[in-house]
Design an enzyme around this catalytic site. Structure first.
Site, PDB file in Angstrom:
ATOM      1  CG  ASP A   1      -7.047   2.603  -0.366  1.00  0.00           C
ATOM      2  OD1 ASP A   1      -5.887   2.533  -0.820  1.00  0.00           O
ATOM      3  OD2 ASP A   1      -7.486   1.844   0.521  1.00  0.00           O
TER       4      ASP A   1
ATOM      5  CB  CYS B   1      -0.953  -0.003   1.187  1.00  0.00           C
ATOM      6  SG  CYS B   1      -0.130  -0.178   2.796  1.00  0.00           S
TER       7      CYS B   1
ATOM      8  CG  HIS C   1      -4.365   0.547   4.061  1.00  0.00           C
ATOM      9  ND1 HIS C   1      -3.810  -0.262   3.092  1.00  0.00           N
ATOM     10  CD2 HIS C   1      -5.321   1.288   3.411  1.00  0.00           C
ATOM     11  CE1 HIS C   1      -4.392  -0.040   1.935  1.00  0.00           C
ATOM     12  NE2 HIS C   1      -5.310   0.903   2.099  1.00  0.00           N
TER      13      HIS C   1
END
Length: 669
Positions: free
Chosen positions: A483, A423, A467
């Site tokens: 995201d 991520c 994350h």
């Protein structure tokens, strides 16, 4: 009059020392255990007459070696570790000069203090249970060192001492509960610095390629959350911790220079302070309570923006929530968030500058790509969609084991060469492309999702839920969450990390024995975790606000007189309980097995006409009974001899003699 400690008493003392010192070995130097073993071996040899008591020179030499070992251990001075290690050394060495019972009592009292000291390292439920065991053993040792050698056999002594220790501690339980509930919850009057880096865990204030995936390989707990209403959907659980604005070509940080905690607190109270008027609150609220684990860092993680917050916290212009100090104990936060709220529809100039900053050189291919896609897009939203589509269409891969990118041109290396990342890679490169196109954007780090515990009705967020995502600023909308990981691995947000990396089998690959990877243990794990959460929430989380709410619910409108009267009544009830408990204990004095058998022996002879008078000695009574019952004379004499032997010259194995008494008693009955 002081009496010398017995061999049995010394065994009790050394056992208590071992029990008290064991839990410290998880945090302090391991060489403390061999020190205790050597000291115990030496002391037992002294008691057995095989060695002499150490003289002053030997004592000074041992002290010098202990202090030298402490200095070589690399512990920072002053610190909790250094002070605790020094105290444990004294605790171990003190047993070398224990001769009188009062010396042993001093060692035991130091042990009580060390049990309390260990709670500065951990306040978990298992630590509390072990502390209770330590208290029982110490109290048993306190009884044992004052016990005469002929009072019981070894096995009887252990059972009696432990039983008495448990009984004594149970009597303290009501008083402990009253003090816990009513004692004012005040802050400590002083603090002891912990060892550097001792409890630094979880999310840090910077992000480089490879950082967050390290957290993704850990199943350590980060925090637990209880919702007061409907639980949000899994894809809505974005727990914001930090906003990273500055990029130096390799890593992302909060600002262009490092701030210590004090400087950051100053910034959050001045130019970077939270300004609620910049929000347009809308949507449905989400009310929740979060209990954060000890991390050694001040970061708290909330659903952004947290509009209402209860707790001693700081808040920033980027809508972060931060504790006043680094978390060295579990921390309870109550909050109400409005995730649909518009933030910074009018963007302050200093935040715009932060959200557009890029290095003057480097990653040239990515800059050119951004400019080309921006020209083709026409609008900011279309440009964002184009970048996300590129991640989706060009076979980018989401992985916990990305290749290294070096220290230069890391954005180019990811976007054009490796195309494999976690991520942090996607969030960092996405923000770079936004800024290169003139769109304010920033990296947000925290946790996404969590594991729902049905047994305890709460959400458990672990380190593998760490994350990174992004926020872009759009005119008329303010900060909007984007995201980019969802363009590559939508299952990461919908189902969690385990589902997202299932194909490569890298989830908790380094934690083979993790209960999280054993389905047959999951039920037990969740039940135990629910108990741990109850301990965290209702015991460790019992603060001034909880205390006031509890007293108000019990007493109504609070006043000093009402609280004093109620507390006084409870203390009186405890005093009555103690009187009753002591009375029952007095009526139930323990009777040694040999005495019980002799009493039954006398009762059996009385039924046959040979009655013992209160003043008759066992030998005299045996002579009289043998004359009265000649058929049993031999049995009566042997029973009396064995009984007197146990009382006045205890055999090595008292159990054999006790069994012989039972056999002889059977012949009389």
């Amino acid at each position: 009059m002081n009496k010398q400690i017995t061999y049995t008493g010394m065994i009790w003392l050394l056992a208590a020392q071992l029990v008290v010192m064991l839990p410290f070995l998880f945090d302090l130097p391991l060489w403390l255990l061999p020190v205790l073993v050597v000291v115990a071996w030496w002391r037992l040899r002294v008691l057995a007459g095989a060695a002499s008591q150490p003289g002053n020179v030997v004592k000074l030499l041992l002290i010098g070696l202990g202090v030298g070992g402490l200095l070589l251990s690399g512990l920072r001075f002053p610190s909790l570790d250094a002070m605790a290690t020094l105290l444990l050394l004294g605790f171990a060495f003190k047993s070398l000069e224990v001769v009188q019972r009062r010396d042993a009592i001093v060692v035991i009292f130091i042990g009580y203090f060390l049990v309390a000291l260990h709670f500065l390292y951990t306040q978990s439920l298992t630590a509390a249970l072990y502390g209770m065991v330590s208290m029982v053993v110490l109290t048993g040792a306190l009884v044992g060192v004052q016990q005469a050698i002929t009072e019981f056999s070894t096995g009887q002594s252990v059972r009696f001492n432990l039983r008495l220790a448990v009984f004594m501690l149970l009597q303290c339980l009501p008083l402990m509960m009253v003090i816990f509930v009513f004692a004012p919850r005040i802050a400590p009057l002083w603090s002891i610095p912990l060892a550097s880096g001792q409890t630094q865990t979880g999310m840090t204030d910077r992000m480089a390629p490879g950082d967050i995936e390290k957290l993704g390989k850990s199943d350590e707990l980060a925090f637990r959350v209880t919702f007061k209403g409907k639980r949000p959907a899994q894809h809505e659980l974005y727990w914001q911790g930090l906003v990273l604005n500055h990029f130096d070509g390799h890593e992302w940080r909060q600002f262009d220079r490092d701030y210590d905690v004090y400087q950051l607190k100053t910034a959050l109270m001045s130019h970077y302070r939270w300004q609620p008027e910049r929000m347009q609150v809308q949507g449905n609220p989400v009310a929740y309570e979060a209990v954060y684990e000890t991390s050694g860092q001040p970061w708290l993680f909330t659903l952004s923006p947290a509009v209402e917050v209860e707790g001693d916290v700081l808040r920033g212009a980027d809508y972060r929530v931060m504790a006043q100090e680094a978390l060295q104990a579990p921390f309870l936060l109550k909050a109400v968030s409005y995730p649909a709220t518009q933030r910074d529809v009018v963007l302050p100039e200093y935040l715009r500058t932060l959200a557009l900053g890029l290095p003057s050189t480097g990653d040239q291919r990515s800059r050119e790509l951004a400019q080309r896609l921006r020209r083709e897009a026409g609008s900011e939203q279309v440009y964002i969609d184009k970048v996300l589509a590129r991640f989706h269409d060009l076979a980018f891969e989401y992985t916990l084991n990305p290749p290294t990118l070096g220290d230069k041109d890391t954005i180019d290396g990811f976007l054009f060469d490796s195309k494999r990342g976690f991520c942090a890679h996607y969030a960092g490169s996405f923000v770079f492309l936004m800024r290169a196109a003139g769109i304010p954007a920033r990296v947000v780090v925290g946790y996404q999702g969590g594991e729902w515990n049905a047994a305890g009705q709460y959400l458990a967020v672990h380190q593998y839920d760490a994350h990174a995502w992004t926020e872009v600023w759009l005119a008329g909308r303010g900060w909007v969450r984007v995201d980019p990981t969802t363009a590559v691995a939508p299952s990461r947000v919908e189902q969690g990390l385990e589902a997202a990396v299932q194909a490569e089998g890298s989830f908790l690959a380094d934690s083979v024995l993790s209960a999280r990877k054993m389905p047959w243990l999951n039920g037990v794990r969740q039940q135990f975790d629910a108990v741990q959460y109850g301990w965290r929430r209702w015991v460790l989380g019992y603060d001034r606000e909880e205390q006031a709410a509890l007293l108000k619910s019990a007493l109504g409108d609070l006043s000093v007189g009402k609280v004093a009267l109620f507390a006084g009544g409870l203390f009186a009830a405890i005093g009555l309980f103690w009187l009753l408990a002591l009375g029952m204990a007095q009526r139930r004095q323990p009777e040694a097995p040999e005495h019980r058998l002799y009493r039954r022996f006398c009762e059996a002879l009385a039924k046959r006409g040979a009655r013992r008078e209160p003043g008759d000695a066992p030998g005299a009574f045996a002579h009289q009974a043998a004359e009265h019952l000649p058929a049993l004379a031999e049995v009566i004499r042997e029973f009396t001899q064995v009984y007197e032997g146990i009382c006045y010259a205890p055999p090595a194995d008292g159990r054999v003699a006790t069994r012989r008494l039972k056999t002889l008693l059977g012949k009389i009955r």
